[in-house]
Design an enzyme around this catalytic site. Structure first.
Site, PDB file in Angstrom:
ATOM      1  CB  SER A   1      34.638  38.312  40.769  1.00 19.86           C
ATOM      2  OG  SER A   1      35.201  38.991  39.997  1.00 19.86           O
TER       3      SER A   1
ATOM      4  CG  ASP B   1      39.239  33.435  36.299  1.00 20.15           C
ATOM      5  OD1 ASP B   1      39.033  34.425  35.379  1.00 20.15           O
ATOM      6  OD2 ASP B   1      38.952  33.282  37.334  1.00 20.15           O
TER       7      ASP B   1
ATOM      8  CG  HIS C   1      36.080  35.842  36.440  1.00 18.25           C
ATOM      9  ND1 HIS C   1      37.086  35.784  37.072  1.00 18.25           N
ATOM     10  CD2 HIS C   1      35.376  36.854  36.523  1.00 18.25           C
ATOM     11  CE1 HIS C   1      36.957  36.673  38.197  1.00 18.25           C
ATOM     12  NE2 HIS C   1      35.965  37.386  37.822  1.00 18.25           N
TER      13      HIS C   1
END
Length: 295
Positions: free
Chosen positions: A101, A234, A262
């Site tokens: 991320s 995601d 995610h």
């Protein structure tokens, strides 16, 4: 959480660092937000596979330095320097760097600016450009996710129970159409609240940091063998972001995780661990790109 956590002064800021595994094993540096953002089972599988796992709390998260809301005392470049500092503090010359991320941006810049410190690169749930307007060729954040983020009021940040419920709601939202385990999300939220100085800053301050100039156009200069792992469901950085990273980084291999949003649900961890162990093995001979179905 791993034992042996210690707070070290790195680049003028307090950083909480933990190391698991043998001192002679190949080092894997996990770059994310806080240490609990990395599933414990993933770390255990890497250690069992002969890797020395290095985790740390990024600034504003966990037990590392915290800043006032909306006023982070750091830039994205500082966070890259922090990653180098963690390697120095743990006596690590180079490591297999895994960025997830927000940590994916840090890992990309680390590979560009300090190639001698990056043995291999893995990008999990990442995108090619930093916060701000998305490039026209990349998919936007899912509108349903953005609606939740825009309309959900902040919790009472002084009430741990309210904050935990808020974090569980965020976890459910970031899972998108992928698998969501509420019990696991609650355990993770409780761990974050227990060890974070200011959860509000941990969830938002990175958006206020100076992200520096564009670097996407330099992705073709990354020389480290690269693995891109991305959840097909995601909603925050849709799969097109992972596809773009794999296309723009020379020789990169993309692994698609079906049923994953995610964040990494428990049933995706064995696949990701196996992929990482293969990617970080000596004298790697990359297989052809493929998709990994997660049920």
């Amino acid at each position: 959480m791993p034992t042996g956590e210690r707070v070290i002064r790195i680049n003028g800021a307090a950083s909480c660092v933990a190391v698991q595994g043998g001192t002679d094993d190949a080092a894997v540096l996990l770059v994310g937000s806080s240490m609990p953002s990395w599933p414990e089972e993933l770390c255990e599988r890497l250690v069992a596979g002969g890797r020395r796992v290095i985790r740390y709390d990024a600034r504003d998260t966990g037990r590392s330095e915290s800043y006032p809301p909306g006023e982070p005392g750091y830039s994205l470049a500082d966070l890259v320097d922090d990653a180098v500092g963690v390697l120095d503090a743990t006596g690590t010359g180079s490591a297999h760097v895994v960025g997830m991320s927000v940590g994916g941006w840090i890992a990309q810049l680390l590979a560009l600016d300090h190639p001698d410190r990056v043995a291999t690169l893995t990008l999990v749930a990442a995108r090619p450009n930093t916060p701000g307007p998305v490039d026209a060729d990349l998919p936007e954040h899912d509108e349903a996710l953005m609606q939740v983020l825009r309309t959900t009021p902040d919790p009472d940040w002084s009430d741990p129970r309210a904050v935990i419920e808020y974090l569980v709601l965020l976890a459910r939202t970031f899972a998108g159409a992928g698998t969501f385990d509420e019990a696991a999300a609650r355990r993770h939220a409780e761990a974050e609240v227990d060890r974070t100085a200011d959860v509000r800053c941990a969830t938002s301050n990175i958006a206020f940091a100076d992200h520096g100039p564009r670097r996407r156009e330099q992705l073709g200069q990354i020389s480290a063998p690269t693995l891109v792992v991305h959840g097909v469901q995601d909603p925050f950085f849709p799969i097109g972001n992972g596809e773009a990273l794999a296309a723009e980084i020379p020789g990169a291999r993309l692994v698609r995780l079906d049923g994953v949003g995610h964040r990494l649900p428990a049933h995706a961890v064995p696949i990701v661990a196996d992929e990482l162990l293969a990617h970080t093995a000596p004298r790697l001979s990359p297989p052809s790109g493929r998709s990994a179905a997660v049920r």
